[in-house]
Design a protein around this motif. Structure first.
Motif, short mmCIF file in Angstrom:
data_model
loop_
_atom_site.label_atom_id
_atom_site.label_comp_id
_atom_site.label_asym_id
_atom_site.label_seq_id
_atom_site.Cartn_x
_atom_site.Cartn_y
_atom_site.Cartn_z
N ALA A 268 -6.60 8.49 -0.01
CA ALA A 268 -5.35 7.77 -0.24
C ALA A 268 -5.21 6.59 0.71
CB ALA A 268 -4.17 8.72 -0.07
N LYS A 269 -5.63 6.77 1.96
CA LYS A 269 -5.53 5.68 2.94
C LYS A 269 -6.50 4.55 2.60
CE LYS A 269 -4.66 5.23 7.87
NZ LYS A 269 -4.49 5.97 9.14
N LEU A 270 -7.69 4.92 2.12
CA LEU A 270 -8.66 3.90 1.70
C LEU A 270 -8.13 3.14 0.48
CD1 LEU A 270 -11.41 2.52 1.86
CD2 LEU A 270 -12.37 4.43 0.57
N LEU A 271 -7.49 3.87 -0.42
CA LEU A 271 -6.92 3.22 -1.61
C LEU A 271 -5.92 2.14 -1.20
CD1 LEU A 271 -6.59 3.11 -4.69
CD2 LEU A 271 -4.86 4.91 -4.48
N GLN A 272 -5.11 2.42 -0.18
CA GLN A 272 -4.13 1.44 0.29
C GLN A 272 -4.82 0.19 0.84
OE1 GLN A 272 -1.36 2.94 3.20
NE2 GLN A 272 -0.52 0.91 3.65
N VAL A 273 -5.91 0.38 1.58
CA VAL A 273 -6.64 -0.76 2.12
C VAL A 273 -7.17 -1.63 0.99
CG1 VAL A 273 -8.60 -1.48 3.53
CG2 VAL A 273 -7.29 0.52 4.19
N LEU A 274 -7.69 -0.99 -0.06
CA LEU A 274 -8.24 -1.74 -1.19
C LEU A 274 -7.14 -2.45 -1.97
CD1 LEU A 274 -10.85 0.88 -2.44
CD2 LEU A 274 -11.36 -1.34 -1.44
N GLN A 275 -5.94 -1.87 -2.00
CA GLN A 275 -4.85 -2.46 -2.78
C GLN A 275 -4.23 -3.68 -2.08
OE1 GLN A 275 -2.37 1.00 -3.33
NE2 GLN A 275 -3.07 1.31 -5.43
N ASP A 276 -3.91 -3.54 -0.81
CA ASP A 276 -3.21 -4.64 -0.14
C ASP A 276 -3.79 -5.04 1.21
OD1 ASP A 276 -2.40 -2.54 1.49
OD2 ASP A 276 -0.42 -2.38 0.59
N GLY A 277 -4.92 -4.43 1.60
CA GLY A 277 -5.57 -4.82 2.85
C GLY A 277 -4.85 -4.36 4.09
N THR A 278 -3.97 -3.36 3.99
CA THR A 278 -3.23 -2.88 5.16
C THR A 278 -3.52 -1.42 5.46
OG1 THR A 278 -1.29 -2.19 3.87
CG2 THR A 278 -1.34 -4.47 4.66
N PHE A 279 -3.38 -1.06 6.73
CA PHE A 279 -3.54 0.32 7.17
C PHE A 279 -2.86 0.45 8.53
CE2 PHE A 279 -6.96 -1.92 9.18
CZ PHE A 279 -7.07 -1.35 10.44
N SER A 280 -2.76 1.68 9.00
CA SER A 280 -2.20 1.92 10.34
C SER A 280 -3.18 2.75 11.15
CB SER A 280 -0.87 2.68 10.23
OG SER A 280 0.09 1.93 9.53
N ARG A 281 -3.28 2.44 12.44
CA ARG A 281 -4.09 3.27 13.33
C ARG A 281 -3.45 4.66 13.46
NH1 ARG A 281 -4.51 -0.85 18.42
NH2 ARG A 281 -6.16 -2.24 17.67
N LEU A 282 -4.25 5.63 13.81
CA LEU A 282 -3.72 6.95 14.11
C LEU A 282 -2.73 6.83 15.27
CD1 LEU A 282 -6.77 9.39 13.92
CD2 LEU A 282 -4.68 9.53 12.59
N GLY A 283 -1.54 7.44 15.12
CA GLY A 283 -0.53 7.38 16.18
C GLY A 283 0.31 6.14 16.17
N SER A 284 0.15 5.28 15.16
CA SER A 284 0.92 4.04 15.09
C SER A 284 1.65 3.98 13.76
CB SER A 284 0.01 2.82 15.23
OG SER A 284 0.73 1.63 14.98
N ARG A 285 2.84 3.38 13.76
CA ARG A 285 3.59 3.16 12.54
C ARG A 285 3.55 1.70 12.10
NH1 ARG A 285 9.13 6.80 13.32
NH2 ARG A 285 8.08 8.82 13.56
N SER A 286 2.92 0.88 12.91
CA SER A 286 2.85 -0.55 12.60
C SER A 286 1.64 -0.82 11.72
CB SER A 286 2.75 -1.37 13.89
OG SER A 286 3.85 -1.10 14.73
N PRO A 287 1.86 -1.37 10.53
CA PRO A 287 0.72 -1.66 9.66
C PRO A 287 -0.09 -2.86 10.16
CG PRO A 287 2.74 -2.45 8.66
CD PRO A 287 3.15 -1.72 9.90
#
Length: 480
Positions: A268-287
């Motif tokens: 699911a996290k990889l899908l988000q990267v492919l959709q809009d190029g965003t992700f969050s580091r572990l322990g972070s809420r900032s995309p």
């Protein structure tokens, strides 16, 4: 005329360009003299009647524009040809042959010669073959299925010589410019990473980083932090912030090998990267936003994985901007001589050894093997041949004539149907011997597949393929 002939014949004519330099190896002195008289006015000729004299010249001086190499039916000239192809891979070769043996001619063609001229020569056969080659060079028209080797980095090259792989090369070049996600399918060892690297090199991102992540090799609980990084204090041991592979690879290409092994929570996290190029580091809420091209590869059946709910269907369609399928080595056996020659050249340079030639018997053994481990297995076989320096051991490894099961009891192959043909009979005998040898090793290690693969010196996945191919099962006493 002496028994050993090695001299140059140079003809000077008013010309606006230098005459092509041609070396000719022909043990028959009468034929050699005929070629001198026929070709001496048009080309700068160096004539040789002994193989070693020619090899010394090629080793000590610049290569000529073309080599005419005579093959004779009373000797195995294949080792000389493969040695020349290994030591001088860019030297064009035209073969002069008095043999009509289709098997030999087929092997010569697979080794990438430019033309074959049959003896006895008729009219201007030889001159026409030379002129056609020189015209193709002048127009920069490559032979359709000639050897092509594209260096990718210090240790890897994209190598192909068949129509099927030429089409794959063309498709990869076109997809590279599109900058869309790419999915590469193929069995283990077929060269998926090489094709991914080639695609990266052909793309606008070629000057930026290419990073590989093997999703099957990294433990599931560490894969997320490996891909996306983590903040300080995100988990025990996270003493400082660490960027993930996607962050490091921004502007470049990330290659996700064995994508079919990725845990569901990460899909699911990889899908988000492919959709809009965003992700969050572990322990972070900032995309975070990154610009990364994703190339994924797998050897599993993706449709089965989706049906079994082990792989997300929406992720598959995101990854599948375009699909490239690499055929197994057994389905492109015409490339085996070329690939064996390439691996020999690569390994001899790596280990500081002189390349070894491939005899007709060894080439035939390579051609007849089933190659469950594909290119990786072929490279390992070539490496062992280079180290051992003896082809008999390699031939026995490729096609054991007798296998044993239990305490020295020979395995007798089942009867082959009458009229099956020699090739079919030999194939059946080899299959029986191979399956019996694998079964014996598996029984010896209590069906520990990883230990058996290590003992057999093949990859774990190649062993699983063999177990499925021969429908091998543990004896009832060994079942759980």
């Amino acid at each position: 005329m002496s028994a050993s002939l090695s001299y140059s014949v140079t003809a000077f004519k008013p010309s606006s360009k230098l005459q092509p330099r041609i070396h000719i190896l022909e043990p028959d002195l009468a034929v050699l003299d005929y070629l001198r008289l026929t070709l001496g006015d048009k080309y700068v000729l160096s004539l040789f009647s002994e193989e070693q004299t020619l090899m010394d010249r090629l080793e000590n001086k610049d290569a000529p524009d073309l080599l005419l190499l005579a093959l004779h039916s009373n000797r195995d000239s294949m080792p000389l040809l493969t040695h020349i192809r290994c030591t001088r891979p860019n030297l064009p070769v035209i073969v002069l042959s008095c043999s009509a043996d289709l098997r030999d001619l087929e092997m010569v063609i697979r080794l990438g010669v430019r033309a074959i001229v049959m003896k006895p020569f008729v009219g201007s056969d030889v001159e026409q073959a030379i002129e056609e080659h020189l015209a193709a060079v002048e127009k920069q028209v490559p032979a359709a299925d000639a050897l092509k080797e594209i260096p990718l980095n210090e240790s890897h090259s994209f190598v192909r010589s068949s129509k099927r792989m030429r089409e794959l090369e063309s498709q990869a070049s076109l997809v590279a410019r599109a900058d869309i996600p790419l999915l590469i399918l193929g069995e283990s060892g077929t060269g998926k990473e090489i094709l991914a690297l080639y695609t990266h090199k052909m793309s606008a991102r070629s000057q930026n980083i290419f990073l590989k992540v093997n999703c099957a090799a990294v433990p599931a609980d560490l894969l997320e932090s490996e891909l996306f990084g983590y903040e300080q204090g995100a988990f025990t041991g996270a003493v400082k912030t660490k960027p993930g592979k996607f962050e490091v690879c921004s502007g470049g290409t990330i290659f996700l090998d064995e994508i079919g092994e990725m845990p569901a929570m990460l899909q699911a996290k990889l899908l988000q990267v492919l959709q809009d190029g965003t992700f969050s580091r572990l322990g972070s809420r900032s995309p975070m936003k990154v610009d990364v091209r994703v190339i994924a590869a797998t050897n599993i059946n993706m449709k089965e994985a989706m049906a079994n709910k082990t792989f997300r269907e929406d992720l598959y369609y995101r990854l599948n901007g375009f699909t490239l399928s690499i055929p197994a080595l057994r389905d492109r056996k015409d490339e085996i001589p070329v690939l064996a020659e390439y691996f020999m050249r690569k390994s001899s340079k790596k280990y500081g050894r002189d390349p070894l030639p491939f005899s007709t018997a060894l080439l035939n053994g390579l051609m007849e093997h089933s190659w469950p481990g594909n290119l990786r297995e072929l490279e390992n076989v070539v490496n062992r041949y280079l180290v051992l320096g003896e082809e008999r051991a390699i031939l026995e490894e490729l096609a054991p004539s007798v296998a044993y099961q239990g305490a020295g009891v020979p395995v007798v192959a089942d009867a082959v149907p009458t009229g099956a043909g020699l090739k079919s009979m030999v194939r059946n005998l080899k299959g029986d011997a191979e399956s019996a040898a694998i079964a014996r090793v598996l029984e010896g290690v209590g069906w520990n597949r990883k230990a058996a693969a290590n003992d057999l010196q093949i990859s774990y996945k190649a062993l699983l393929y063999k177990i499925k191919q021969y429908d091998l099962q543990p004896a009832p006493r060994d079942r759980a």
